[in-house]
Design a protein around this motif. Structure first.
Motif, mmCIF file in Angstrom:
data_model
loop_
_atom_site.group_PDB
_atom_site.id
_atom_site.type_symbol
_atom_site.label_atom_id
_atom_site.label_comp_id
_atom_site.label_asym_id
_atom_site.label_seq_id
_atom_site.Cartn_x
_atom_site.Cartn_y
_atom_site.Cartn_z
ATOM 1 N N UNK A 1 0.786 -1.226 0.000
ATOM 2 C CA UNK A 1 0.000 0.000 0.000
ATOM 3 C C UNK A 1 0.815 1.271 0.000
ATOM 4 N N UNK A 2 2.132 1.161 -0.013
ATOM 5 C CA UNK A 2 2.958 2.350 0.171
ATOM 6 C C UNK A 2 3.313 3.064 -1.113
ATOM 7 N N UNK A 3 3.231 2.380 -2.223
ATOM 8 C CA UNK A 3 3.636 2.998 -3.473
ATOM 9 C C UNK A 3 5.141 3.159 -3.584
ATOM 10 N N UNK A 4 5.902 2.402 -2.803
ATOM 11 C CA UNK A 4 7.360 2.468 -2.863
ATOM 12 C C UNK A 4 7.862 1.911 -4.182
ATOM 13 N N UNK A 5 9.053 2.320 -4.522
ATOM 14 C CA UNK A 5 9.654 1.858 -5.762
ATOM 15 C C UNK A 5 10.066 0.399 -5.648
ATOM 16 N N UNK A 6 10.283 -0.233 -6.782
ATOM 17 C CA UNK A 6 10.723 -1.627 -6.800
ATOM 18 C C UNK A 6 12.068 -1.761 -6.087
ATOM 19 N N UNK A 7 12.904 -0.739 -6.193
ATOM 20 C CA UNK A 7 14.216 -0.759 -5.525
ATOM 21 C C UNK A 7 14.057 -0.776 -4.003
ATOM 22 N N UNK A 8 13.135 0.029 -3.491
ATOM 23 C CA UNK A 8 12.864 0.043 -2.044
ATOM 24 C C UNK A 8 12.333 -1.308 -1.573
ATOM 25 N N UNK A 9 11.429 -1.880 -2.350
ATOM 26 C CA UNK A 9 10.869 -3.190 -1.993
ATOM 27 C C UNK A 9 11.962 -4.261 -1.993
ATOM 28 N N UNK A 10 12.832 -4.214 -2.980
ATOM 29 C CA UNK A 10 13.918 -5.193 -3.065
ATOM 30 C C UNK A 10 14.884 -5.042 -1.897
ATOM 31 N N UNK A 11 15.157 -3.804 -1.504
ATOM 32 C CA UNK A 11 16.041 -3.558 -0.365
ATOM 33 C C UNK A 11 15.426 -4.105 0.928
ATOM 34 N N UNK A 12 14.140 -3.859 1.126
ATOM 35 C CA UNK A 12 13.457 -4.364 2.317
ATOM 36 C C UNK A 12 13.451 -5.885 2.307
ATOM 37 N N UNK A 13 13.191 -6.481 1.167
ATOM 38 C CA UNK A 13 13.179 -7.939 1.060
ATOM 39 C C UNK A 13 14.557 -8.499 1.405
ATOM 40 N N UNK A 14 15.607 -7.867 0.926
ATOM 41 C CA UNK A 14 16.976 -8.318 1.214
ATOM 42 C C UNK A 14 17.294 -8.204 2.703
ATOM 43 N N UNK A 15 16.860 -7.125 3.326
ATOM 44 C CA UNK A 15 17.085 -6.960 4.769
ATOM 45 C C UNK A 15 16.377 -8.048 5.564
ATOM 46 N N UNK A 16 15.136 -8.340 5.205
ATOM 47 C CA UNK A 16 14.378 -9.375 5.909
ATOM 48 C C UNK A 16 14.974 -10.756 5.672
ATOM 49 N N UNK A 17 15.438 -10.992 4.464
ATOM 50 C CA UNK A 17 16.093 -12.269 4.160
ATOM 51 C C UNK A 17 17.358 -12.434 5.000
ATOM 52 N N UNK A 18 18.121 -11.385 5.137
ATOM 53 C CA UNK A 18 19.336 -11.437 5.953
ATOM 54 C C UNK A 18 18.994 -11.732 7.415
#
Length: 95
Positions: free
Chosen positions: A72-89
């Motif tokens: 729901x945030x309208x964040x960019x794909x880059x922001x989503x990928x960064x968050x996904x990488x942080x959670x994966x770590x």
């Protein structure tokens, strides 16, 4: 990513952590008393499992919150990928 301690999932995590805290105090006491090695290791393993489960529950809660926020945030794909990488770590740090 901040956690809401009022959520039911996190109340369960807090209870699990308090139980693990008690188990660790018990392990320390057992060692100080010179208790049997097998008993000490059994209790230490139980405390370790409790901590692992609490960590996984926190990550699962964080994943759920982040995915909801990201959709729901309208964040960019880059922001989503960064968050996904942080959670994966974070997840892999417990594995």
């Amino acid at each position: 990513m901040e956690l809401d301690p009022a959520g039911a999932e996190l109340k369960s995590v807090l209870n699990r952590l308090r139980r693990a805290q008690g188990q660790l105090a018990g392990v320390i006491r057992m060692i100080e008393e010179g208790r049997d090695c097998e008993e000490v290791v059994t209790q230490l393993a139980a405390a370790s499992r409790a901590l692992d489960r609490a960590g996984f529950a926190i990550i699962a809660t964080g994943l759920q919150q982040c995915l909801t926020d990201l959709e729901g945030s309208g964040r960019s794909a880059e922001d989503r990928d960064e968050m996904r990488a942080r959670l994966e770590k974070l997840f892999l740090s417990l594995a």
